[in-house]
Design an enzyme around this catalytic site. Sequence first.
Site, PDB file in Angstrom:
ATOM      1  N   GLY A   1       1.833 -12.679   5.489  1.00 22.15           N
ATOM      2  CA  GLY A   1       1.878 -13.228   4.124  1.00 22.15           C
ATOM      3  C   GLY A   1       1.312 -14.635   4.109  1.00 22.15           C
ATOM      4  O   GLY A   1       0.599 -15.045   5.030  1.00 22.15           O
ATOM      5  N   ASN A   2       1.597 -15.370   3.064  1.00 20.16           N
ATOM      6  CA  ASN A   2       1.182 -16.779   3.001  1.00 20.16           C
ATOM      7  C   ASN A   2       2.174 -17.545   2.144  1.00 20.16           C
ATOM      8  O   ASN A   2       3.143 -16.981   1.646  1.00 20.16           O
ATOM      9  CB  ASN A   2      -0.252 -16.903   2.483  1.00 20.16           C
ATOM     10  CG  ASN A   2      -0.406 -16.299   1.108  1.00 20.16           C
ATOM     11  OD1 ASN A   2       0.171 -16.802   0.147  1.00 20.16           O
ATOM     12  ND2 ASN A   2      -1.153 -15.207   1.007  1.00 20.16           N
TER      13      ASN A   2
END
Length: 404
Positions: free
Chosen positions: A209-210
């Site tokens: 993810g981020n």
Amino acid sequence: MDLNGQHIIIGVTGGIAAYKTATLVRTLVKNGAEVRVLMTPAAKHLITPLTMATLSKHPVLTEFYNPENGEWNSHVRLGLWADLFIIAPATANTLAKMAAGIADNLLLTAYLSARCPVMAAPAMDMDMWQHPATQDNLQILRQRGVHIIEPTAGELASGLDGKGRMEEPECIADAAAQLLVKKKSSPIKRALVTAGPTYEAIDPVRYIGNHSSGKMGYALAEALAQRGVRVTLISGPTALTPVHAGIERLCVTGAQEMYEATLRCFPDTDAAILCAAVADYTPVAPATKKIKHTPETLLLELKPTIDIAAALGRQKRDNQRLVGFALETDNETTNAQQKLQAKNLDLIVLNSLNDEGAGFGTDTNKITILDSRGGQYEYPLQSKQAVAEIIIDTLEKNLTHVTS
Ligand code: PMT
């Protein structure tokens, strides 16, 4: 200032600055607006309902019902009637209740029922203004699309000197007029916004993810909806919830899912703003069972995701506009320009992780907008809500410039 036919609720709370609200009501009425005044019980100690009723030319409402004949003052009807709701002065107490969803007076219930844009002009002592509790409440309200008209600095009722004086009535009226014009005249009828991160599954418990919180994308969706635009918000996983009834949210998880939803919705829109931080790579073969810890090195094979912006850029019609974002750490402008061209965007919004207060998770952003005609416009650090307004103003100009 032309406010003809505009329905405005003025909510007055118990601050000394309530005396200035009389001028605000007068200015709005003089410019053609139809005004209804709601007062909290505390406000009645500071300015009389008679003054407000005379200036607005309508009875002032303070209670849920008329004690003499039992008639119910419908906050729901009021909330639906209004084109704009201005709370001036907004005390720390009322701001806190608005943020918490407390509904213990008519003004607050009308606020919770309102579907129109809401402006609040805070007024309080400087220490109350600076208190983290007040600042947190203001931030919550901003994120939910409330337009906060910053107080000014000067001598306060307490005798102290500092920030906390309610903005002057003429400035509040100007801000109201600007907001109503934008709402009435947006050339965008339907828009699509992507927001938040994507999660790419590695196995059933882990993902790539981020740090995107969704704040920038949600601010764009709220600001568009407040201009009367029907918004489809395609959101990756975030902790946020859209507030405006004009926003339809589609929740997605991975880049492929975001691609499919975006492609499906794009043909029905006038503009798409792609603010999501989409993963560029995804695992080739996510494990179906949890990967166990071993002493060995684990190699993860990744494949590129589909470039959503580029796909939309290929099928964009002449009467549609496409806005992308570029989050950069180096060679910012050059990279943004390349993305603008490669993805066939009309505008790209550059934000750099080198700028403090910009990018992921922050309540503020610092942007440069580049357009496909070579224009480049830089803006100072400001709230994501203010940034959203700038982006939409630019997009609206771009849409009218080329189509007219
Ligand atoms: O959510 P916040 O915490 O408020 O943070 C906001 C933000 C930093 C996420 C936002 O302002 C932002 O910059 N979003 C874009 C982040 C990004 O992925 O940038 P990029 O330079 O990698 O991508 C360029 C453009 O292509 C973007 O419009 C992106 O949505 C799009 N893209 C990228 C990859 C992909 N597979 N498909 C795409 O459409």
